[in-house]
Write an enzyme that holds these catalytic residues in place. Sequence first.
Site, PDB file in Angstrom:
ATOM      1  CB  CYS A 112      -1.032   0.016   1.171  1.00  0.00           C
ATOM      2  SG  CYS A 112      -2.169  -1.541   1.138  1.00  0.00           S
ATOM      3  CG  HIS A 248      -3.262   3.524   1.921  1.00  0.00           C
ATOM      4  ND1 HIS A 248      -3.715   3.049   0.720  1.00  0.00           N
ATOM      5  CD2 HIS A 248      -3.416   2.442   2.895  1.00  0.00           C
ATOM      6  CE1 HIS A 248      -4.118   1.788   0.759  1.00  0.00           C
ATOM      7  NE2 HIS A 248      -3.753   1.407   2.114  1.00  0.00           N
ATOM      8  CG  ASN A 278      -6.738  -0.688   1.109  1.00  0.00           C
ATOM      9  OD1 ASN A 278      -6.003  -0.278   0.127  1.00  0.00           O
ATOM     10  ND2 ASN A 278      -6.166  -1.390   2.176  1.00  0.00           N
TER      11      ASN A 278
HETATM   12  O1  UT7 Z   1      -3.921  -1.265   3.621  1.00  0.00           O
HETATM   13  C1  UT7 Z   1      -3.047  -1.734   4.452  1.00  0.00           C
HETATM   14  C2  UT7 Z   1      -3.147  -1.668   5.670  1.00  0.00           C
HETATM   15  N1  UT7 Z   1      -4.608  -2.292   6.110  1.00  0.00           N
HETATM   16  C3  UT7 Z   1      -5.217  -1.727   7.023  1.00  0.00           C
HETATM   17  O2  UT7 Z   1      -4.667  -0.558   7.416  1.00  0.00           O
HETATM   18  C4  UT7 Z   1      -6.431  -2.275   7.763  1.00  0.00           C
HETATM   19  C5  UT7 Z   1      -6.355  -2.076   9.186  1.00  0.00           C
HETATM   20  N2  UT7 Z   1      -7.423  -2.754   9.877  1.00  0.00           N
HETATM   21  C6  UT7 Z   1      -8.937  -2.342   9.662  1.00  0.00           C
HETATM   22  O3  UT7 Z   1      -9.232  -1.423   8.912  1.00  0.00           O
HETATM   23  C7  UT7 Z   1      -9.651  -2.761  10.489  1.00  0.00           C
HETATM   24  O4  UT7 Z   1      -9.171  -3.475  11.632  1.00  0.00           O
HETATM   25  C8  UT7 Z   1     -10.962  -3.864   9.785  1.00  0.00           C
HETATM   26  C9  UT7 Z   1     -11.838  -3.082   9.044  1.00  0.00           C
HETATM   27  C10 UT7 Z   1     -10.200  -4.756   9.070  1.00  0.00           C
HETATM   28  C11 UT7 Z   1     -11.584  -4.581  11.188  1.00  0.00           C
HETATM   29  O5  UT7 Z   1     -12.382  -3.426  11.891  1.00  0.00           O
HETATM   30  P1  UT7 Z   1     -12.145  -3.952  13.457  1.00  0.00           P
HETATM   31  O6  UT7 Z   1     -12.987  -2.732  14.064  1.00  0.00           O
HETATM   32  O7  UT7 Z   1     -10.725  -4.014  13.785  1.00  0.00           O
HETATM   33  O8  UT7 Z   1     -12.956  -5.196  13.488  1.00  0.00           O
HETATM   34  P2  UT7 Z   1     -12.304  -6.400  14.248  1.00  0.00           P
HETATM   35  O9  UT7 Z   1     -11.371  -7.197  13.552  1.00  0.00           O
HETATM   36  O10 UT7 Z   1     -12.047  -6.245  15.726  1.00  0.00           O
HETATM   37  O11 UT7 Z   1     -13.710  -7.513  14.500  1.00  0.00           O
HETATM   38  C12 UT7 Z   1     -14.843  -7.140  15.374  1.00  0.00           C
HETATM   39  C13 UT7 Z   1     -15.821  -7.977  15.160  1.00  0.00           C
HETATM   40  C14 UT7 Z   1     -15.534  -9.453  15.180  1.00  0.00           C
HETATM   41  O12 UT7 Z   1     -16.563 -10.189  15.635  1.00  0.00           O
HETATM   42  P3  UT7 Z   1     -16.255 -10.561  17.639  1.00  0.00           P
HETATM   43  O13 UT7 Z   1     -15.067 -11.284  17.477  1.00  0.00           O
HETATM   44  O14 UT7 Z   1     -16.317  -9.375  18.316  1.00  0.00           O
HETATM   45  O15 UT7 Z   1     -17.714 -11.312  17.694  1.00  0.00           O
HETATM   46  C15 UT7 Z   1     -15.309  -9.826  13.754  1.00  0.00           C
HETATM   47  O16 UT7 Z   1     -15.435 -11.329  13.628  1.00  0.00           O
HETATM   48  O17 UT7 Z   1     -16.428  -7.849  13.874  1.00  0.00           O
HETATM   49  C16 UT7 Z   1     -16.742  -9.016  13.164  1.00  0.00           C
HETATM   50  N3  UT7 Z   1     -16.398  -8.864  11.796  1.00  0.00           N
HETATM   51  C17 UT7 Z   1     -17.336  -8.651  11.070  1.00  0.00           C
HETATM   52  N4  UT7 Z   1     -18.806  -8.501  11.088  1.00  0.00           N
HETATM   53  C18 UT7 Z   1     -19.334  -8.262   9.886  1.00  0.00           C
HETATM   54  C19 UT7 Z   1     -15.365  -9.053  11.031  1.00  0.00           C
HETATM   55  N5  UT7 Z   1     -15.549  -8.817   9.747  1.00  0.00           N
HETATM   56  C20 UT7 Z   1     -16.682  -8.588   9.695  1.00  0.00           C
HETATM   57  C21 UT7 Z   1     -17.631  -8.091   8.457  1.00  0.00           C
HETATM   58  N6  UT7 Z   1     -19.020  -8.153   8.904  1.00  0.00           N
HETATM   59  N7  UT7 Z   1     -17.241  -8.115   7.155  1.00  0.00           N
END
Ligand code: UT7
Length: 321
Positions: A112, A248, A278
Amino acid sequence: MFSKIIGTGGYLPEKVLSNHDLEKMVDTSHQWIVERTGIHQRHITEGQTTSELAEKAARQALEMANKTPDDIDLIIFATTTPDLVFPSSACLLQRRLGIKNGGAAFDIQAVCTGFVYALATADKFIRSGSSKCALVVGAETLSNIVDWSDRSTCILFGDGAGVVVLEATDEPGILSTHIHADGSYEDLLKVNAGISQDYQRLKEGEAFIQMKGNEVFKVAVNTLGRIVDETLAANNMQRDDIDWLVPHQANIRIINATAKKLKLPTENVVVTVDQHGNTSGASIPLALDTAVRDGRIKKGETLLLEGFGGGFTWGSALIRF
Ligand code: UT7
């Protein structure tokens, strides 16, 4: 001798995949995706290659710059999703544009942050007198390496291409560039197969982006905060000297955290993540092109470009447009 951006171009494939489309593919919701990422839709190729997307963006950038392909003596192509193992996407783009002047053409792989790496490299070529006019490209077809059954990643990524024309000038355009890497984070963000590692998985079509999103998020926010400080200090500038943040586009929450650090109002932040998702190496030049073409970014303004991605890699460029 300095380098200056004299043209921008962008291209997105026609097919749009909305959050509602994704609701039919995995256990997710439009509301969750918008709240956690800011993404509403992304564009997806239907067989178009990365260099094909780049050609369309490059022709737009050349037109804005009032240059012909043969004026280009350097192509630096940032991509994680090249058409082929080789020739490089830069060479394939050179052929597509019909350039026969023997100028250098090569790819850069910094995920990225790829476009910032490519811009930093092209700037150095121009400042040293090795090149006069460069195409700097960020283009991706990430949809090919997305696991469409993994809801934690498939909602994030899209395809597209952004290009700038960089020319040698007497007045500074690129004020400074800052690129960094820390190779100890492979386990947080990677593709799980390649040529000399787990090739069988690649052959079977099982090579996918894998990310521990939550952990990547924390490192990204901290690192981008630090690079903002580094860039301002290197140029002896204050936060209010920046007219535009062109970040980004990974997640609106990461973008907002960087804007807050800069105390920049949201109107001075270019956001395309809602429409593009992204697009990795393509996201910064696509955002730049969007805001140049809609008239928001004007000549003479000061822009801060910044990116963070797999590797980890991170970087910034301060630009007088
Ligand atoms: O470009 C290169 C660099 N990349 C980035 O900078 C990406 C950085 N990360 C992010 O943008 C975020 O971490 C994400 C958008 C990927 C995820 O958001 P988050 O707020 O960190 O969510 P999480 O991974 O902590 O997941 C929270 C909950 C989980 O459920 P439980 O364990 O709390 O029950 C996940 O299983 O959300 C669940 N979850 C979803 N629910 C509905 C994960 N993906 C989804 C989804 N729809 N698509």
